[in-house]
Design an enzyme around this catalytic site. Structure first.
Site, PDB file in Angstrom:
ATOM      1  N   ASP A   1       4.406   7.651  -6.948  1.00 14.44           N
ATOM      2  CA  ASP A   1       4.169   6.281  -7.417  1.00 14.44           C
ATOM      3  C   ASP A   1       3.315   6.389  -8.676  1.00 14.44           C
ATOM      4  OD1 ASP A   1       1.147   4.952  -6.339  1.00 14.44           O
ATOM      5  OD2 ASP A   1       1.744   7.034  -5.945  1.00 14.44           O
TER       6      ASP A   1
ATOM      7  N   LYS B   1       1.890  11.091 -12.268  1.00 11.40           N
ATOM      8  CA  LYS B   1       1.372  11.993 -11.241  1.00 11.40           C
ATOM      9  C   LYS B   1       2.201  13.252 -11.082  1.00 11.40           C
ATOM     10  CE  LYS B   1      -0.475   8.083  -8.833  1.00 11.40           C
ATOM     11  NZ  LYS B   1      -0.731   7.394  -7.598  1.00 11.40           N
TER      12      LYS B   1
ATOM     13  N   GLY C   1      -5.194  12.710  -4.702  1.00 12.94           N
ATOM     14  CA  GLY C   1      -6.611  13.014  -4.526  1.00 12.94           C
ATOM     15  C   GLY C   1      -7.362  12.592  -5.773  1.00 12.94           C
TER      16      GLY C   1
ATOM     17  N   SER D   1      -1.149   2.774  -3.075  1.00 14.94           N
ATOM     18  CA  SER D   1      -0.014   3.122  -3.929  1.00 14.94           C
ATOM     19  C   SER D   1       0.613   1.854  -4.456  1.00 14.94           C
ATOM     20  CB  SER D   1       1.046   3.882  -3.145  1.00 14.94           C
ATOM     21  OG  SER D   1       0.458   4.841  -2.333  1.00 14.94           O
TER      22      SER D   1
END
Lengths: 245, 274
Positions: free
Chosen positions: B56, B72, B86, B208
């Protein structure tokens, strides 16, 4: 003359009861319950495990019970508190029957009663350590609600407790629709219970599905789900990375 | 013999002295400032020709969304990509570091990087820091030995799996995978399943959100589908744009420069001394 002063705990702000009578942690617990509304009523599924910490102590615990003529109660959390709730509800239904006025408590009323009980117990810092699912149908009106141990209550088309909230509700949100047939509803519940079986450590492969319609409540015999472990990647997982796992 | 006044260099490795102090402070109620986390849904799955990674795009700082469209899925090698969940700084730094190490290794060996190399470099680093480098990664790639998919946990343990999810939305995504994954998926089926799993995380997990990024890696190459799905568009934007109310009438315009323009010398770099 007070030779034997009663043992007052230091934090006597909380009332005269001594600490040993308050629920601090659960001991024998049941895991998730999943339920949904379908065309003719409510379908609810729960496995039959009672865990004692990390041991699977009891494998024949029925965590769903009929309440009166119109409701079905499923519980996760402390089993002894669930049994206590069943006694409260027994008394409630008994008094209702004694009126003998042709009217009977429906699921909405039972849900409200349970919410009040749970919330008031939490206010006294002595909660009933359960997450309850209450479903039923009365005069054609389907009802499905949930109460948590701190008294949070709401109703919805599909509910789940515990791990079911994280694993089953995403599936239900995507695949539930109005007027599911009985077979579709059971298939959807089994899909959720299978994911829970794979990913919840306290779940066991022995479950019951209960159905409540205008005609009454039926609860299936315990059965187990088929699981699939034959992915080729599981057979030799570290083929490409010898030495790791 | 004079007493040695030479400053001994520190013995190397991370000094954990301050960690105890931090724990003591946290117990007293003094919390460190919340850092930017990628409370996240990241997934990976192996299909018949390779690996598909999905993520996401929401980055959170405590309860606030600080980046609505962050990336990401990090590049490790031309044939290896890594999703990170994280602490954002940790995932960025650790994947950057291993990516450069892999490049140097490629120059040294003259060969395409292998996924197990990246795996070992990452897990050695993370174990060394005993979980304080808060990076949970899904590493996937295709090398000469075939397609590989691994998960790496902040403490340094790894798993080798046919399908994997990490992050706060991992349960929602795993529910989709456990009910719908089968072996030998085609590329389109795989992309659809990954997108479904990420959407499940986006809509059922608060950490998310926003869009779906997908990266397909096969023997032939890779395909990075940035914002493959945008299921959260801005609604209610005004279609006629913004029009400002009638301005005051302009009677006269006169522009007086405050100082003369500076003469620019053509040759010579401004940084050089001459």
């Amino acid at each position: 003359m007070n030779f034997m002063a009663s043992k007052q705990p230091e934090n006597s702000l909380l009332g005269p009861e001594s600490d040993s009578q308050r629920t601090l942690y659960p001991y024998v617990t049941g895991t998730s319950v999943v339920a949904l509304k379908y065309k003719d009523g409510i379908l609810m599924a729960a496995d039959m495990g009672g865990s004692y910490g990390s041991t699977l102590r009891y494998k024949n615990v029925e965590r769903m019970k009929a309440i009166g003529k119109h409701s079905l109660l499923g519980a996760s959390g402390e089993i002894s508190d669930f049994q206590e709730i069943l006694r409260y509800l027994d008394e409630l239904i008994l008094y209702d029957n004694m009126w003998d006025d042709g009217n009977s408590l429906g699921p909405k009323e039972v849900h409200n009663y349970l919410t009040r009980v749970m919330y008031n117990r939490r206010n006294k810092f002595n909660p009933l350590w359960n997450s309850l699912v209450l479903g039923g149908i009365k005069n054609g009106q389907k009802y499905l609600g949930t109460v948590s141990m701190i008294g949070v209550n709401f109703e919805d088309n599909h509910v789940a407790t515990g791990f079911g909230n994280h694993l089953a509700r995403p599936i239900l949100r995507q695949e539930w629709h109005e007027n599911l047939s009985f077979e579709d509803g059971v298939r959807l519940l089994e899909k959720c219970m299978r994911v829970l079986l794979y990913r919840d450590r306290s779940a066991i492969n022995k479950l019951q599905i209960a159905k409540i319609t205008e005609e009454g409540m039926t609860i299936s015999q315990p059965y187990s789900l088929k699981t699939y472990w034959e992915f080729s990647a599981f057979e030799n997982p570290t083929q490409g990375a010898v030495g790791s796992w | 013999m004079s007493k040695s006044v030479i400053e001994m260099p520190p013995k190397g490795g991370f000094s954990f002295d301050l960690c105890k102090r931090n724990e003591m402070l946290a117990k007293k109620g003094v919390n460190p400032p919340s850092f930017r986390k990628t409370g996240t849904t990241i997934v990976g799955l192996i299909f018949q020709d390779g690996v598909i990674l999905g993520a996401d795009t929401r980055a959170t700082e405590g309860p606030i969304v600080c980046d609505k469209n962050c990336e990401k899925i990090h590049y490790m090698a031309p044939n290896i990509y890594c999703c990170g969940a994280g602490t954002a700084a940790d995932t960025e730094a650790v994947t950057d570091m291993v990516s450069t190490q892999l490049q140097l290794h490629r120059y040294h060996t003259g060969r395409e990087s292998r996924v197990v190399t990246a795996l070992t470099l990452l897990k050695r680093h993370l174990f060394n820091y005993q979980g304080y480098v808060s990076a949970a990664l899904v590493l996937g790639g295709v090398d000469v030995t075939g397609p590989h998919l691994h998960t790496i946990y902040p403490h340094g343990s790894t798993d080798t799996l046919p399908f994997a999810t990490m992050g706060s939305g991992s349960l929602a995504a795993m529910a989709v995978f456990e009910s719908k994954y089968k072996e030998g998926l085609t590329r389109d089926e795989g992309i659809k399943l990954v997108a479904e799993a990420i959407c499940s995380g986006i809509f059922n997990d608060l950490g998310s959100g926003s869009n779906v990024d997908i990266c397909v890696i096969t023997k032939g190459g890779k395909e990075y589908l940035r914002n493959h799905l945008q299921p959260n568009p801005r609604t209610y934007t005004s279609s006629k744009g913004y029009s400002f109310p009638k301005k005051t009438e302009v009677l006269l315009t006169k522009i007086t420069p405050l100082k003369d323009k500076v003469e620019i010398i053509e040759e010579g770099d401004a940084m050089e001394e001459e």
